[in-house]
Design an enzyme around this catalytic site. Structure first.
Site, PDB file in Angstrom:
ATOM      1  N   TYR A  97       0.830  -1.204   0.000  1.00 35.09           N
ATOM      2  CA  TYR A  97       0.000   0.000   0.000  1.00 35.09           C
ATOM      3  C   TYR A  97       0.873   1.265   0.000  1.00 35.09           C
ATOM      4  O   TYR A  97       0.762   2.097   0.893  1.00 35.09           O
ATOM      5  CB  TYR A  97      -0.957  -0.002   1.199  1.00 35.09           C
ATOM      6  CG  TYR A  97      -1.952  -1.137   1.126  1.00 35.09           C
ATOM      7  CD1 TYR A  97      -3.105  -1.000   0.374  1.00 35.09           C
ATOM      8  CD2 TYR A  97      -1.707  -2.350   1.763  1.00 35.09           C
ATOM      9  CE1 TYR A  97      -4.005  -2.034   0.266  1.00 35.09           C
ATOM     10  CE2 TYR A  97      -2.600  -3.403   1.654  1.00 35.09           C
ATOM     11  CZ  TYR A  97      -3.745  -3.234   0.906  1.00 35.09           C
ATOM     12  OH  TYR A  97      -4.624  -4.250   0.796  1.00 35.09           O
ATOM     13  N   TYR A 123     -11.934  -8.504   6.638  1.00 29.25           N
ATOM     14  CA  TYR A 123     -10.789  -8.432   5.721  1.00 29.25           C
ATOM     15  C   TYR A 123     -10.330  -9.865   5.434  1.00 29.25           C
ATOM     16  O   TYR A 123     -10.136 -10.654   6.363  1.00 29.25           O
ATOM     17  CB  TYR A 123      -9.634  -7.617   6.329  1.00 29.25           C
ATOM     18  CG  TYR A 123      -8.435  -7.649   5.410  1.00 29.25           C
ATOM     19  CD1 TYR A 123      -8.382  -6.816   4.288  1.00 29.25           C
ATOM     20  CD2 TYR A 123      -7.403  -8.556   5.608  1.00 29.25           C
ATOM     21  CE1 TYR A 123      -7.319  -6.876   3.407  1.00 29.25           C
ATOM     22  CE2 TYR A 123      -6.329  -8.627   4.729  1.00 29.25           C
ATOM     23  CZ  TYR A 123      -6.296  -7.788   3.628  1.00 29.25           C
ATOM     24  OH  TYR A 123      -5.252  -7.863   2.753  1.00 29.25           O
ATOM     25  N   ASP A 141     -12.056 -17.804   8.500  1.00 33.20           N
ATOM     26  CA  ASP A 141     -10.746 -17.297   8.105  1.00 33.20           C
ATOM     27  C   ASP A 141      -9.950 -17.031   9.383  1.00 33.20           C
ATOM     28  O   ASP A 141     -10.118 -16.006  10.036  1.00 33.20           O
ATOM     29  CB  ASP A 141     -10.927 -16.007   7.286  1.00 33.20           C
ATOM     30  CG  ASP A 141      -9.599 -15.371   6.902  1.00 33.20           C
ATOM     31  OD1 ASP A 141      -8.551 -15.805   7.420  1.00 33.20           O
ATOM     32  OD2 ASP A 141      -9.608 -14.419   6.090  1.00 33.20           O
ATOM     33  N   LYS A 190      -0.159 -16.955   7.729  1.00 33.46           N
ATOM     34  CA  LYS A 190       0.640 -16.133   8.649  1.00 33.46           C
ATOM     35  C   LYS A 190       1.473 -16.974   9.619  1.00 33.46           C
ATOM     36  O   LYS A 190       2.513 -17.506   9.249  1.00 33.46           O
ATOM     37  CB  LYS A 190      -0.257 -15.167   9.409  1.00 33.46           C
ATOM     38  CG  LYS A 190      -0.830 -14.051   8.524  1.00 33.46           C
ATOM     39  CD  LYS A 190      -1.624 -13.092   9.362  1.00 33.46           C
ATOM     40  CE  LYS A 190      -2.260 -11.985   8.560  1.00 33.46           C
ATOM     41  NZ  LYS A 190      -1.356 -10.936   8.145  1.00 33.46           N
TER      42      LYS A 190
HETATM   43  N1  PMP Z   1      -7.304 -13.106   5.951  1.00 35.69           N
HETATM   44  C1  PMP Z   1      -7.011 -12.416   7.056  1.00 35.69           C
HETATM   45  C2  PMP Z   1      -7.942 -12.496   8.234  1.00 35.69           C
HETATM   46  C3  PMP Z   1      -5.849 -11.641   7.113  1.00 35.69           C
HETATM   47  O1  PMP Z   1      -5.574 -10.934   8.229  1.00 35.69           O
HETATM   48  C4  PMP Z   1      -4.991 -11.615   5.982  1.00 35.69           C
HETATM   49  C5  PMP Z   1      -3.705 -10.798   5.973  1.00 35.69           C
HETATM   50  N2  PMP Z   1      -3.720  -9.616   6.646  1.00 35.69           N
HETATM   51  C6  PMP Z   1      -5.334 -12.365   4.852  1.00 35.69           C
HETATM   52  C7  PMP Z   1      -6.496 -13.103   4.856  1.00 35.69           C
HETATM   53  C8  PMP Z   1      -4.470 -12.361   3.614  1.00 35.69           C
HETATM   54  O2  PMP Z   1      -3.280 -13.016   3.852  1.00 35.69           O
HETATM   55  P1  PMP Z   1      -1.990 -12.714   2.949  1.00 35.69           P
HETATM   56  O3  PMP Z   1      -1.565 -11.315   3.256  1.00 35.69           O
HETATM   57  O4  PMP Z   1      -0.991 -13.752   3.394  1.00 35.69           O
HETATM   58  O5  PMP Z   1      -2.393 -12.914   1.530  1.00 35.69           O
END
Ligand code: PMP
Length: 434
Positions: free
Chosen positions: A23, A150, A251, A280
């Site tokens: 970003y 998100y 997620d 992550k």
């Molecule tokens: N889902 C959630 C809840 C996240 O916090 C993130 C990353 N901030 C993602 C998906 C996307 O993961 P990545 O940045 O490894 O593509």
């Protein structure tokens, strides 16, 4: 170009000319720091400063940097093979990791699809849901989710991010229209009001025949606002989706592996989703790796109808080095008694962040497990705040009105106290200057 090491100035010059950051703009530069090495909870900058890490490199580095055991796992695997294609081959690191994931995740999630990043794990989950309905002879492509969520930056993931704070305006012509229920209002430890789920239940009922899946971040909405919501909301969503046979995708890319005080945030509500996304922390901040787990029912349904296979297969699927580190990381979590590590973090964050409540300009301070959040009245200017944090010897990266921290699990009481003190002093200094 010579093979001599680059000076700090050369690194910055090349970076500013050529490299995109998350970003970021090539026109207005945010401050950038050259990090030279990292160890435990410490980040060593090329300019000589040492910082205490409060970010775990965006929720990933739970055991700290440069961990001897994780280094050994990566090196041992690289000595055998760094990577090999996953079509037609399997290997011990993938098998070991899959066995750990199936054993530890909520009961019933027995099938594991490995991919490269969190966003891709979400894409895979959404495709699983669509293919599940296809196998049942139905065309269902719409997703129901909640506002302020998100789920990543790729197209399908973007389509289920919050329509206002996400990227919908910019990409509205290009992304799939989805269904958005109101954000849950009841707080994690607050009073539960059944009405909180009304908007969700109404949308679910109205669009039942079109909905391929429900996707949400359980308990903690991260990037969309660091909001901790009531477990009964999640329970209600699970009951309602189960009753209608609609798959629920959790997620847990940010919340997985203990961050909220339970190994998986779904456990706060004692639910099992049909599909679970992990990333992550999965590979302890070493290598990019994600996983999408699903139930036997979802997997068997997908495979029972034409084309008879699940239609996804990335080049770096099941990367052996990443899987070896991830498997060792999970073993370390258990050996280090992650639950007491996170409890200690929670106590230290509660204690250390409490004085922030008395500062004018701070709207709210909240802590859950290893997550500490200071919500401000006004957005924070990164250009001023980031160098100020560095001057105070800490590494935090706020966004909008949120200053948040999720330190590595190995952080000591003293590390957290210093992190919070650095934050408190920066807050006072910046608000005074404003
Ligand atoms: N889902 C959630 C809840 C996240 O916090 C993130 C990353 N901030 C993602 C998906 C996307 O993961 P990545 O940045 O490894 O593509």
């Amino acid at each position: 170009m010579s093979t001599q090491p680059l000076s700090m100035q050369e690194i910055l010059r090349i970076d500013q000319q050529h490299i995109w950051h998350p970003y970021a703009s090539f026109q207005s530069h945010n401050p950038l720091f050259v990090v030279d090495r990292a160890e435990g909870v410490h980040l060593h900058l090329a300019s000589g400063e040492t910082l205490i890490d409060g970010m775990s490199s965006w929720w990933s580095t739970l055991h700290g940097y440069n961990h001897p055991e994780l280094n050994a796992a990566a090196q041992a695997q690289m000595g055998k093979m760094a990577h090999v294609m996953f079509g037609g081959f399997t290997h011990e690191p993938a098998a070991r990791l899959a066995a750990h994931l199936v054993r530890l995740s909520p009961d019933g999630l027995n099938k594991v699809f490995f991919s490269d990043s969190g966003s891709v794990a979400v894409e895979v989950a959404l495709k699983m849901a669509i293919q599940y309905w296809h196998a049942k002879g139905q065309t269902r492509t719409r997703m129901l989710t909640i506002k302020r969520g998100y789920h990543g930056d790729t197209f399908a993931a973007m389509s289920v991010c919050d329509p206002v704070t996400g990227m919908h305006t910019l990409f509205s012509e290009a992304i799939m229209p989805q269904l958005f229920a109101e954000q849950p209002r009841c707080r994690f430890d607050g009073h539960w009001d059944e009405k909180d789920a009304d908007s969700f239940l109404q949308l679910l009922e109205t669009h039942e025949q079109d909905i391929a899946a429900v996707i949400l971040e359980p308990i903690v909405q991260g990037t969309g606002g660091m909001h901790f919501y009531h477990p009964n909301y999640l329970k209600t969503v699970r009951e309602a989706t189960e009753a209608r046979g609609i798959p629920l995708i959790a997620d847990e890319i940010a919340t997985g592996f203990g961050r909220t005080g339970r190994l998986f945030a779904c456990e706060h509500a004692d639910i099992t989703p049909d599909i679970l996304c992990l990333g992550k922390t999965l590979s302890a901040g070493y290598l990019t790796l994600a996983a999408t787990l699903c139930s036997d029912t979802v997997a068997e349904t997908i495979c029972s109808a034409e084309p008879g296979v699940f239609m996804h297969g990335p080049t770096f699927m099941g990367n052996p080095t990443a899987c070896a580190v991830a498997a060792r990381s999970i073993e370390l979590l258990e050996e280090h008694h992650w639950a007491s590590q996170v409890q200690n973090l929670e106590r230290a964050l509660q204690r250390g962040l409490a004085p922030c409540r008395d500062i004018a300009g701070v709207r709210e301070v909240r802590v859950l497990g290893g997550i500490g959040v200071v919500e401000m009245d006004e957005p924070v200017d990164l250009k001023l705040w980031q160098p100020a944090f560095v001057r105070h010897g800490i590494w935090l990266r706020p966004f909008g009105r949120l200053i948040y921290m999720m330190p590595p699990y190995i952080s000591t009481e003293d590390d957290i106290a210093r992190l919070c003190e650095g934050l408190l002093n920066t807050l006072k200094e910046q608000l005074r200057a404003a």
